[in-house]
Motif scaffolding. Structure first.
Motif, PDB file in Angstrom:
ATOM      1  N   GLN A  94       0.849  -1.191   0.000  1.00 24.34           N
ATOM      2  CA  GLN A  94       0.000   0.000   0.000  1.00 24.34           C
ATOM      3  C   GLN A  94       0.884   1.240   0.000  1.00 24.34           C
ATOM      4  O   GLN A  94       1.858   1.321   0.756  1.00 24.34           O
ATOM      5  N   HIS A  95       0.556   2.194  -0.870  1.00 22.87           N
ATOM      6  CA  HIS A  95       1.276   3.465  -0.919  1.00 22.87           C
ATOM      7  C   HIS A  95       0.260   4.604  -0.849  1.00 22.87           C
ATOM      8  O   HIS A  95      -0.853   4.471  -1.376  1.00 22.87           O
ATOM      9  N   PRO A  96       0.624   5.728  -0.238  1.00 21.91           N
ATOM     10  CA  PRO A  96      -0.273   6.896  -0.280  1.00 21.91           C
ATOM     11  C   PRO A  96      -0.363   7.426  -1.696  1.00 21.91           C
ATOM     12  O   PRO A  96       0.530   7.200  -2.531  1.00 21.91           O
ATOM     13  N   ALA A  97      -1.429   8.135  -1.996  1.00 18.34           N
ATOM     14  CA  ALA A  97      -1.644   8.632  -3.356  1.00 18.34           C
ATOM     15  C   ALA A  97      -0.575   9.630  -3.789  1.00 18.34           C
ATOM     16  O   ALA A  97      -0.341   9.803  -4.983  1.00 18.34           O
ATOM     17  N   ASP A  98       0.089  10.287  -2.833  1.00 14.14           N
ATOM     18  CA  ASP A  98       1.119  11.255  -3.205  1.00 14.14           C
ATOM     19  C   ASP A  98       2.507  10.614  -3.306  1.00 14.14           C
ATOM     20  O   ASP A  98       3.508  11.304  -3.465  1.00 14.14           O
ATOM     21  N   PHE A  99       2.587   9.284  -3.222  1.00 11.97           N
ATOM     22  CA  PHE A  99       3.852   8.582  -3.402  1.00 11.97           C
ATOM     23  C   PHE A  99       4.380   8.846  -4.805  1.00 11.97           C
ATOM     24  O   PHE A  99       3.625   8.844  -5.779  1.00 11.97           O
ATOM     25  N   CYS A 100       5.689   9.093  -4.921  1.00 12.43           N
ATOM     26  CA  CYS A 100       6.293   9.406  -6.208  1.00 12.43           C
ATOM     27  C   CYS A 100       7.070   8.215  -6.759  1.00 12.43           C
ATOM     28  O   CYS A 100       7.866   7.595  -6.043  1.00 12.43           O
ATOM     29  N   CYS A 127      -2.579  10.224 -11.782  1.00 13.38           N
ATOM     30  CA  CYS A 127      -3.489   9.381 -12.568  1.00 13.38           C
ATOM     31  C   CYS A 127      -4.943   9.753 -12.307  1.00 13.38           C
ATOM     32  O   CYS A 127      -5.794   9.628 -13.197  1.00 13.38           O
ATOM     33  N   LEU A 128      -5.227  10.211 -11.094  1.00 13.86           N
ATOM     34  CA  LEU A 128      -6.599  10.551 -10.736  1.00 13.86           C
ATOM     35  C   LEU A 128      -7.038  11.884 -11.324  1.00 13.86           C
ATOM     36  O   LEU A 128      -8.210  12.238 -11.252  1.00 13.86           O
ATOM     37  N   GLN A 129      -6.097  12.642 -11.881  1.00 13.40           N
ATOM     38  CA  GLN A 129      -6.420  13.940 -12.470  1.00 13.40           C
ATOM     39  C   GLN A 129      -6.706  13.846 -13.966  1.00 13.40           C
ATOM     40  O   GLN A 129      -7.070  14.837 -14.599  1.00 13.40           O
ATOM     41  N   VAL A 130      -6.546  12.649 -14.532  1.00 16.85           N
ATOM     42  CA  VAL A 130      -6.839  12.457 -15.952  1.00 16.85           C
ATOM     43  C   VAL A 130      -8.349  12.448 -16.160  1.00 16.85           C
ATOM     44  O   VAL A 130      -9.095  11.841 -15.387  1.00 16.85           O
ATOM     45  N   LEU A 131      -8.810  13.105 -17.203  1.00 19.56           N
ATOM     46  CA  LEU A 131     -10.234  13.196 -17.498  1.00 19.56           C
ATOM     47  C   LEU A 131     -10.657  12.099 -18.469  1.00 19.56           C
ATOM     48  O   LEU A 131      -9.890  11.725 -19.371  1.00 19.56           O
ATOM     49  N   PRO A 132     -11.873  11.569 -18.311  1.00 16.14           N
ATOM     50  CA  PRO A 132     -12.358  10.547 -19.249  1.00 16.14           C
ATOM     51  C   PRO A 132     -12.289  10.998 -20.701  1.00 16.14           C
ATOM     52  O   PRO A 132     -11.985  10.196 -21.590  1.00 16.14           O
ATOM     53  N   ALA A 133     -12.568  12.261 -20.966  1.00 15.10           N
ATOM     54  CA  ALA A 133     -12.516  12.753 -22.343  1.00 15.10           C
ATOM     55  C   ALA A 133     -11.103  12.642 -22.920  1.00 15.10           C
ATOM     56  O   ALA A 133     -10.930  12.395 -24.117  1.00 15.10           O
ATOM     57  N   GLN A 134     -10.093  12.849 -22.078  1.00 14.79           N
ATOM     58  CA  GLN A 134      -8.717  12.731 -22.543  1.00 14.79           C
ATOM     59  C   GLN A 134      -8.395  11.288 -22.923  1.00 14.79           C
ATOM     60  O   GLN A 134      -7.716  11.037 -23.931  1.00 14.79           O
ATOM     61  N   GLY A 176      -2.646  -3.286  -9.909  1.00 11.01           N
ATOM     62  CA  GLY A 176      -2.600  -2.025  -9.185  1.00 11.01           C
ATOM     63  C   GLY A 176      -3.932  -1.311  -9.292  1.00 11.01           C
ATOM     64  O   GLY A 176      -4.570  -1.346 -10.347  1.00 11.01           O
ATOM     65  N   GLN A 177      -4.346  -0.681  -8.200  1.00 12.52           N
ATOM     66  CA  GLN A 177      -5.638   0.008  -8.210  1.00 12.52           C
ATOM     67  C   GLN A 177      -5.667   1.045  -7.096  1.00 12.52           C
ATOM     68  O   GLN A 177      -5.087   0.847  -6.027  1.00 12.52           O
ATOM     69  N   PHE A 178      -6.354   2.153  -7.353  1.00 10.46           N
ATOM     70  CA  PHE A 178      -6.535   3.161  -6.319  1.00 10.46           C
ATOM     71  C   PHE A 178      -7.668   2.745  -5.393  1.00 10.46           C
ATOM     72  O   PHE A 178      -8.699   2.226  -5.830  1.00 10.46           O
ATOM     73  N   THR A 179      -7.451   2.959  -4.093  1.00 12.21           N
ATOM     74  CA  THR A 179      -8.468   2.715  -3.078  1.00 12.21           C
ATOM     75  C   THR A 179      -8.599   3.969  -2.227  1.00 12.21           C
ATOM     76  O   THR A 179      -7.901   4.957  -2.453  1.00 12.21           O
ATOM     77  N   ALA A 180      -9.460   3.916  -1.229  1.00  9.94           N
ATOM     78  CA  ALA A 180      -9.623   5.060  -0.335  1.00  9.94           C
ATOM     79  C   ALA A 180      -8.327   5.368   0.408  1.00  9.94           C
ATOM     80  O   ALA A 180      -8.080   6.513   0.805  1.00  9.94           O
ATOM     81  N   ALA A 181      -7.480   4.362   0.598  1.00 11.27           N
ATOM     82  CA  ALA A 181      -6.228   4.550   1.332  1.00 11.27           C
ATOM     83  C   ALA A 181      -5.070   4.971   0.433  1.00 11.27           C
ATOM     84  O   ALA A 181      -3.992   5.290   0.926  1.00 11.27           O
ATOM     85  N   GLY A 182      -5.252   4.962  -0.876  1.00 10.68           N
ATOM     86  CA  GLY A 182      -4.175   5.338  -1.781  1.00 10.68           C
ATOM     87  C   GLY A 182      -4.023   4.339  -2.904  1.00 10.68           C
ATOM     88  O   GLY A 182      -5.006   3.904  -3.508  1.00 10.68           O
ATOM     89  N   TRP A 183      -2.785   3.951  -3.179  1.00 13.47           N
ATOM     90  CA  TRP A 183      -2.471   3.043  -4.289  1.00 13.47           C
ATOM     91  C   TRP A 183      -2.162   1.654  -3.733  1.00 13.47           C
ATOM     92  O   TRP A 183      -1.264   1.487  -2.918  1.00 13.47           O
ATOM     93  N   HIS A 184      -2.922   0.684  -4.174  1.00 13.72           N
ATOM     94  CA  HIS A 184      -2.792  -0.693  -3.681  1.00 13.72           C
ATOM     95  C   HIS A 184      -2.265  -1.584  -4.791  1.00 13.72           C
ATOM     96  O   HIS A 184      -2.794  -1.596  -5.899  1.00 13.72           O
ATOM     97  N   THR A 185      -1.198  -2.332  -4.509  1.00 12.50           N
ATOM     98  CA  THR A 185      -0.674  -3.289  -5.476  1.00 12.50           C
ATOM     99  C   THR A 185      -0.814  -4.703  -4.924  1.00 12.50           C
ATOM    100  O   THR A 185      -0.731  -4.931  -3.714  1.00 12.50           O
ATOM    101  N   GLU A 186      -1.009  -5.627  -5.825  1.00 12.01           N
ATOM    102  CA  GLU A 186      -1.158  -7.032  -5.462  1.00 12.01           C
ATOM    103  C   GLU A 186      -0.465  -7.868  -6.530  1.00 12.01           C
ATOM    104  O   GLU A 186      -0.752  -7.733  -7.716  1.00 12.01           O
ATOM    105  N   GLN A 187       0.475  -8.697  -6.097  1.00 14.78           N
ATOM    106  CA  GLN A 187       1.149  -9.613  -7.005  1.00 14.78           C
ATOM    107  C   GLN A 187       0.618 -11.020  -6.726  1.00 14.78           C
ATOM    108  O   GLN A 187       0.785 -11.550  -5.619  1.00 14.78           O
TER     109      GLN A 187
END
Length: 202
Positions: free
Chosen positions: A49-55, A64-71, A113-124
């Protein structure tokens, strides 16, 4: 017949102590993944688990969350993306036993990988041995059906066709796949004329 270093020295009459035996392997060392019991067998996985502001490098994951569907719709030339909730996309990549294709090519790691309420979640999802794909495929199906779409890089040509074949060969119900965004296609449209390499490692 090749004698090797120690054989040559013995032939020359030089007393040389034999090399030490290899260190014993401790079979009790726990493997670095979690094992869950399922109706199809053991499921091996590693989660992070990583926070959404992890670089990653200079890019923050929250971008990634700032990308618009139209784009996205413009990038992949598919208007269906106008109505997709991008915050619930599932990102997927596989590590396989080879690139030749066919029944002998197995995905031994499926990275999600997927965004959750806690941030970025990865699963291998890890294949512990040959013939034990059922739990991995079932978990992947659950993740796909809970998402609004799939994101891959060259996944339309390689990853997803391979996974579809594994579902069929293992007689595991194939998930219903939502919109599939293959980033390689968009990257080609944007960068191919600039002569830049399109491999994922770049």
């Amino acid at each position: 017949m090749a004698l090797g270093k120690f054989g040559r020295l013995r032939m020359a009459g030089v007393g040389v102590a034999p090399p030490p035996p290899p260190a014993a392997v401790n079979d009790a060392t726990p493997l670095p993944w979690q094992v869950d019991a399922t109706s199809l067998g053991a499921l091996c996985s590693v989660t992070q688990q990583h926070p959404a502001d992890f670089c990653h490098g200079q890019a923050a994951l929250r971008g990634c969350l700032q990308v618009l569907p139209a784009q996205v719709a413009t990038l992949c030339l598919d208007p269906v993306w106008h109505g997709v909730d991008l915050s619930r996309l599932l990102f997927l990549d596989t590590e396989t036993t080879g690139l030749a294709g066919g029944a002998g090519t197995l995905p031994f790691v499926v990275g999600l990988g997927q965004f959750t309420a806690a941030g970025w979640h990865t699963e291998q999802l890890i294949l512990p041995q040959m013939g034990a794909e059922g739990p991995l495929l079932r978990r992947l199906a659950e993740r796909l059906e809970a998402s609004t779409g799939l994101v891959t890089y060259n996944g339309k040509s390689f990853d997803w066709p391979l996974l579809k074949m594994r579902y069929i060969m293992n007689r595991v119900a194939m998930p219903v796949l939502g919109p599939h965004l293959d980033l390689l296609h968009g990257v080609r449209r944007v960068f191919k004329r600039q002569g830049l390499p399109l491999r994922l490692i770049h």
